[in-house]
Design a protein around this motif. Sequence first.
Motif, PDB file in Angstrom:
ATOM      1  N   LYS A  95       0.614  -1.235  -0.184  1.00 20.38           N
ATOM      2  CA  LYS A  95       0.133   0.062  -0.216  1.00 20.38           C
ATOM      3  C   LYS A  95       0.890   0.898  -0.229  1.00 20.38           C
ATOM      4  O   LYS A  95       1.944   1.282   0.819  1.00 20.38           O
ATOM      5  CB  LYS A  95      -0.537   0.026   1.147  1.00 20.38           C
ATOM      6  CG  LYS A  95      -2.499  -1.220   1.124  1.00 20.38           C
ATOM      7  CD  LYS A  95      -3.112  -0.828   2.161  1.00 20.38           C
ATOM      8  CE  LYS A  95      -4.141  -1.671   2.810  1.00 20.38           C
ATOM      9  NZ  LYS A  95      -4.945  -1.994   4.221  1.00 20.38           N
ATOM     10  N   GLY A  96       0.833   2.044  -0.906  1.00 18.51           N
ATOM     11  CA  GLY A  96       1.350   3.189  -1.226  1.00 18.51           C
ATOM     12  C   GLY A  96       3.065   3.001  -1.638  1.00 18.51           C
ATOM     13  O   GLY A  96       4.067   3.715  -1.642  1.00 18.51           O
ATOM     14  N   ARG A  97       3.081   1.731  -1.818  1.00 18.69           N
ATOM     15  CA  ARG A  97       4.915   1.305  -2.363  1.00 18.69           C
ATOM     16  C   ARG A  97       5.240   1.655  -3.576  1.00 18.69           C
ATOM     17  O   ARG A  97       4.271   1.065  -3.950  1.00 18.69           O
ATOM     18  CB  ARG A  97       4.718   0.118  -1.265  1.00 18.69           C
ATOM     19  CG  ARG A  97       5.113   0.182  -0.007  1.00 18.69           C
ATOM     20  CD  ARG A  97       6.209  -0.117   1.104  1.00 18.69           C
ATOM     21  NE  ARG A  97       6.219   0.323   2.108  1.00 18.69           N
ATOM     22  CZ  ARG A  97       7.082  -0.367   1.924  1.00 18.69           C
ATOM     23  NH1 ARG A  97       8.509   0.026   2.284  1.00 18.69           N
ATOM     24  NH2 ARG A  97       7.262  -0.907   3.693  1.00 18.69           N
ATOM     25  N   TYR A 144      -1.100  -4.379 -12.635  1.00 20.62           N
ATOM     26  CA  TYR A 144      -1.991  -5.411 -11.551  1.00 20.62           C
ATOM     27  C   TYR A 144      -1.394  -4.479 -10.561  1.00 20.62           C
ATOM     28  O   TYR A 144      -2.357  -4.293  -9.745  1.00 20.62           O
ATOM     29  CB  TYR A 144      -2.319  -6.828 -11.804  1.00 20.62           C
ATOM     30  CG  TYR A 144      -2.541  -7.380 -13.115  1.00 20.62           C
ATOM     31  CD1 TYR A 144      -3.386  -6.528 -13.951  1.00 20.62           C
ATOM     32  CD2 TYR A 144      -1.744  -8.590 -13.346  1.00 20.62           C
ATOM     33  CE1 TYR A 144      -3.330  -7.185 -14.777  1.00 20.62           C
ATOM     34  CE2 TYR A 144      -2.598  -9.447 -14.045  1.00 20.62           C
ATOM     35  CZ  TYR A 144      -2.968  -8.954 -15.477  1.00 20.62           C
ATOM     36  OH  TYR A 144      -3.432  -9.783 -16.533  1.00 20.62           O
ATOM     37  N   LEU A 145      -0.455  -4.418 -10.191  1.00 22.64           N
ATOM     38  CA  LEU A 145      -0.188  -3.851  -9.044  1.00 22.64           C
ATOM     39  C   LEU A 145      -1.250  -2.616  -8.441  1.00 22.64           C
ATOM     40  O   LEU A 145      -1.038  -2.439  -7.285  1.00 22.64           O
ATOM     41  CB  LEU A 145       1.223  -3.111  -9.210  1.00 22.64           C
ATOM     42  CG  LEU A 145       2.277  -4.234  -8.970  1.00 22.64           C
ATOM     43  CD1 LEU A 145       3.837  -3.744  -9.081  1.00 22.64           C
ATOM     44  CD2 LEU A 145       1.816  -5.395  -8.050  1.00 22.64           C
ATOM     45  N   LYS A 146      -1.276  -1.759  -8.638  1.00 27.34           N
ATOM     46  CA  LYS A 146      -2.233  -1.239  -8.921  1.00 27.34           C
ATOM     47  C   LYS A 146      -3.457  -0.895  -8.219  1.00 27.34           C
ATOM     48  O   LYS A 146      -3.826  -0.436  -7.191  1.00 27.34           O
ATOM     49  CB  LYS A 146      -2.598  -0.205  -9.826  1.00 27.34           C
ATOM     50  CG  LYS A 146      -3.862  -0.291 -11.244  1.00 27.34           C
ATOM     51  CD  LYS A 146      -4.013   0.902 -11.982  1.00 27.34           C
ATOM     52  CE  LYS A 146      -5.070  -0.095 -12.850  1.00 27.34           C
ATOM     53  NZ  LYS A 146      -4.228  -1.154 -13.436  1.00 27.34           N
ATOM     54  N   ASP A 147      -4.015  -1.858  -8.095  1.00 25.90           N
ATOM     55  CA  ASP A 147      -5.319  -2.365  -7.774  1.00 25.90           C
ATOM     56  C   ASP A 147      -4.849  -3.409  -6.372  1.00 25.90           C
ATOM     57  O   ASP A 147      -5.973  -3.901  -5.824  1.00 25.90           O
ATOM     58  CB  ASP A 147      -6.373  -3.829  -8.095  1.00 25.90           C
ATOM     59  CG  ASP A 147      -6.618  -2.955  -9.987  1.00 25.90           C
ATOM     60  OD1 ASP A 147      -7.048  -2.559  -9.872  1.00 25.90           O
ATOM     61  OD2 ASP A 147      -6.388  -4.372 -11.410  1.00 25.90           O
ATOM     62  N   LEU A 148      -3.495  -2.985  -6.213  1.00 24.91           N
ATOM     63  CA  LEU A 148      -3.103  -3.877  -4.689  1.00 24.91           C
ATOM     64  C   LEU A 148      -2.667  -3.098  -3.751  1.00 24.91           C
ATOM     65  O   LEU A 148      -2.252  -3.307  -2.847  1.00 24.91           O
ATOM     66  CB  LEU A 148      -1.536  -5.035  -5.061  1.00 24.91           C
ATOM     67  CG  LEU A 148      -2.642  -6.227  -5.672  1.00 24.91           C
ATOM     68  CD1 LEU A 148      -1.448  -6.946  -6.120  1.00 24.91           C
ATOM     69  CD2 LEU A 148      -3.823  -6.838  -5.428  1.00 24.91           C
ATOM     70  N   VAL A 166      13.463  -0.140  -5.306  1.00 25.16           N
ATOM     71  CA  VAL A 166      13.460  -0.143  -4.145  1.00 25.16           C
ATOM     72  C   VAL A 166      12.537   0.698  -3.399  1.00 25.16           C
ATOM     73  O   VAL A 166      12.975   1.727  -3.135  1.00 25.16           O
ATOM     74  CB  VAL A 166      15.326   0.584  -3.787  1.00 25.16           C
ATOM     75  CG1 VAL A 166      15.647  -0.507  -1.870  1.00 25.16           C
ATOM     76  CG2 VAL A 166      16.022  -1.245  -3.916  1.00 25.16           C
ATOM     77  N   ASP A 167      11.887   0.697  -2.545  1.00 24.28           N
ATOM     78  CA  ASP A 167      11.173   1.342  -1.622  1.00 24.28           C
ATOM     79  C   ASP A 167      11.106   0.659   0.435  1.00 24.28           C
ATOM     80  O   ASP A 167      10.342  -0.019   0.771  1.00 24.28           O
ATOM     81  CB  ASP A 167       9.717   1.138  -2.114  1.00 24.28           C
ATOM     82  CG  ASP A 167       9.001   2.810  -1.835  1.00 24.28           C
ATOM     83  OD1 ASP A 167       8.719   2.831  -0.247  1.00 24.28           O
ATOM     84  OD2 ASP A 167       7.746   3.139  -1.854  1.00 24.28           O
ATOM     85  N   GLY A 168      11.734   1.779   1.481  1.00 21.12           N
ATOM     86  CA  GLY A 168      11.848   1.051   1.733  1.00 21.12           C
ATOM     87  C   GLY A 168      12.870  -0.149   1.935  1.00 21.12           C
ATOM     88  O   GLY A 168      13.843   0.307   1.881  1.00 21.12           O
TER      89      GLY A 168
END
Length: 253
Positions: A138-140, A151-155, A167-169
Amino acid sequence: MTDEQRYGLSTDSMRALAANFEPAGGRRLKIGIFVCPGFIPMDIIGAQSVFGIVGAEIHLIWKRIELVEGFPAYPTMPTTRFEDCPDDLDALVVGMIPPEMMADPDVIDFFADQGRKAKNIIATCSGTLVIGAAGLLKGRRATSNSNVVEYLKDLGAIPVKGSDVVVDGNIYTSGPATGSFDASLILLGHLLGEEVAKLAELTLEYDPRPPFKTGTPELAGPELAERAHLAMLEINTAYHRASVAGYERLTSA
């Protein structure tokens, strides 16, 4: 099974090799790699190789200690059950798995739980959809293989196209195959220092040189890219359904 057998250190030569890479202080990394019926070995072998070469404590995680078939033709024996998974993993790793496994609530619940406990996560190819279904994106910013990245936008994620590691966090996502090596080497550098990661990369002689240079839709051209898209369309549609169903079940609870 002894710990030495579990970690591939039952021979003197392999123990001596691993000792050359042990970090100062002797702390061994603790890595959990998810396996299941139908898992795709090429998406996790990079993590197994990169962390294994430095003598990490590697857990192959599944519901039960029973032989599972990697696809294609890669029989694998898990070493660690869900309930025995350490809560202090330095990294939890997942690659492409069948949609049927993604639709299993036990699998998504495992990632929802352990994904929040692990210090880092590596998700390769459609393994990104697994952690997305578990509500970890979420938000990553995240990426995946070219046919499912949207598809990732739906998650709840922010899709990033391209095959480079994102890399996000503490979450490392990548495209398939070599992405597992790339993400693992980057994380190894963060965990044990760049010199250790450089030595591991050199020891593995990791320097991909694809003979046909068709590894992305842009390189392959529209005709070959469409053929690949159609070959994967049915299974990718199933991935979308399973990951969204898992995500909605967890987020609506």
